[in-house]
Write an enzyme that holds these catalytic residues in place. Sequence first.
Site, PDB file in Angstrom:
ATOM      1  N   VAL A  91       3.674   3.643  -9.725  1.00 13.91           N
ATOM      2  CA  VAL A  91       2.720   2.951 -10.608  1.00 13.91           C
ATOM      3  C   VAL A  91       1.350   3.047  -9.944  1.00 13.91           C
ATOM      4  O   VAL A  91       1.212   2.801  -8.742  1.00 13.91           O
ATOM      5  CB  VAL A  91       3.136   1.483 -10.834  1.00 13.91           C
TER       6      VAL A  91
ATOM      7  N   LYS B  20       7.062   5.900  -4.782  1.00  5.11           N
ATOM      8  CA  LYS B  20       5.894   5.860  -3.880  1.00  5.11           C
ATOM      9  C   LYS B  20       6.353   6.127  -2.435  1.00  5.11           C
ATOM     10  O   LYS B  20       5.742   6.873  -1.702  1.00  5.11           O
ATOM     11  CB  LYS B  20       5.236   4.489  -4.019  1.00  5.11           C
TER      12      LYS B  20
ATOM     13  N   GLN C 151      11.609   7.298   2.003  1.00  5.06           N
ATOM     14  CA  GLN C 151      12.505   6.141   2.109  1.00  5.06           C
ATOM     15  C   GLN C 151      13.633   6.230   1.063  1.00  5.06           C
ATOM     16  O   GLN C 151      14.809   6.005   1.372  1.00  5.06           O
ATOM     17  CB  GLN C 151      11.699   4.857   1.909  1.00  5.06           C
TER      18      GLN C 151
ATOM     19  N   MET D 147      -0.095   2.127  -6.226  1.00  5.85           N
ATOM     20  CA  MET D 147      -0.112   0.692  -5.882  1.00  5.85           C
ATOM     21  C   MET D 147       0.654   0.445  -4.597  1.00  5.85           C
ATOM     22  O   MET D 147       1.709   1.028  -4.350  1.00  5.85           O
ATOM     23  CB  MET D 147       0.481  -0.112  -7.016  1.00  5.85           C
ATOM     24  N   SER D 148       0.108  -0.456  -3.767  1.00  3.44           N
ATOM     25  CA  SER D 148       0.738  -0.815  -2.498  1.00  3.44           C
ATOM     26  C   SER D 148       0.241  -2.199  -2.098  1.00  3.44           C
ATOM     27  O   SER D 148      -0.933  -2.542  -2.359  1.00  3.44           O
ATOM     28  CB  SER D 148       0.331   0.208  -1.429  1.00  3.44           C
TER      29      SER D 148
ATOM     30  N   HIS E  82       6.402  -3.086  -7.899  1.00  3.52           N
ATOM     31  CA  HIS E  82       7.620  -3.902  -7.758  1.00  3.52           C
ATOM     32  C   HIS E  82       8.059  -4.446  -9.121  1.00  3.52           C
ATOM     33  O   HIS E  82       9.250  -4.469  -9.437  1.00  3.52           O
ATOM     34  CB  HIS E  82       7.374  -5.115  -6.859  1.00  3.52           C
TER      35      HIS E  82
ATOM     36  N   HIS F 255       3.438  -6.312  -6.487  1.00  2.00           N
ATOM     37  CA  HIS F 255       2.428  -5.695  -7.352  1.00  2.00           C
ATOM     38  C   HIS F 255       3.145  -5.023  -8.515  1.00  2.00           C
ATOM     39  O   HIS F 255       4.384  -5.072  -8.597  1.00  2.00           O
ATOM     40  CB  HIS F 255       1.565  -4.706  -6.556  1.00  2.00           C
TER      41      HIS F 255
END
Length: 283
Positions: free
Chosen positions: A176, A149, A153, A184-185, A37, A34
């Site tokens: 984003v 996001k 991690q 976004m995911s 990325h 998405h």
Amino acid sequence: MRIFKEIKEAQGYIKKEKEKGRSVGFVPTMGYLHEGHLSLIREARKRNDLVVVSIFVNPAQFGPKEDYKRYPRDLKRDERLARASGADIIFYPSVRGIYPDGYQTYVEVTDITERLCGKSRPGHFKGVATIVTKLFNIVQPDIAYFGQKDAQQAIVIKRMAGDLNMDLKIRVMPIVREPDGLAMSSRNRYLSDRERSDAPVLYDSLNLARRLIKSGCRDTNRIKNDMKRLIKSKKGARIDYISISDLRNLRELKRIKKEALIALAVRIGKRRLIDNMIVGGRI
Ligand code: PAF
């Protein structure tokens, strides 16, 4: 753009490119790309000679009740998007290739992985640290790109890279968002219409925190309670956690002094969504 499925072939090709003096930018993903990325791929394109994108849905980072099997996969679509964003290589290994029979080696980062998402996803960060280490060993990047996001991690990977003297830079790029603020995911596609309309409440609660801090509030309990109240106004929302922590060690703060990570995980219907905001610093 080349696609490598075999580890040895990818490794050999990238090694030769590095021997020619070419720098390698690396974007590890689980695919179903998405805009989040793609922003990483574009950034890698600007700063490196060779841009490698890995696509691997990593079974080791999913719990037994999580959505490993259902995780969206579409190589053709990813290929088109990665190429258009400037990738030179897609590395697309098989599960067998990464975890052959008899596989026994894992990488574990302690303490910071037991907090926030680590509490409700035991073993998740061990799976992430292991696959990221393996991918770094295969790709040998100069710079690896991750999205904010997944803030925890990114913090875990930075810690691991530092602790294990890995010779690369980790860049963490901004979240984003959709026009209504939803981060976004790849998993957003599973939200029903009702869930999708409730989902921006995570971002709304972060904005509420931002306003409180701007107006001088430093008391993290007060901020968390106001965020809670807002989220609970959505019937289908169940809070997993709201955390206001030290950006380096992820320990909960009583008061915000300088830097802080405000992070939350909320179940909207069946889906667990995460989001975050950083105050006064960067990962
Ligand atoms: O963020 C992801 O997509 C994954 O956790 C990663 C870093 C590619 C490791 O599987």
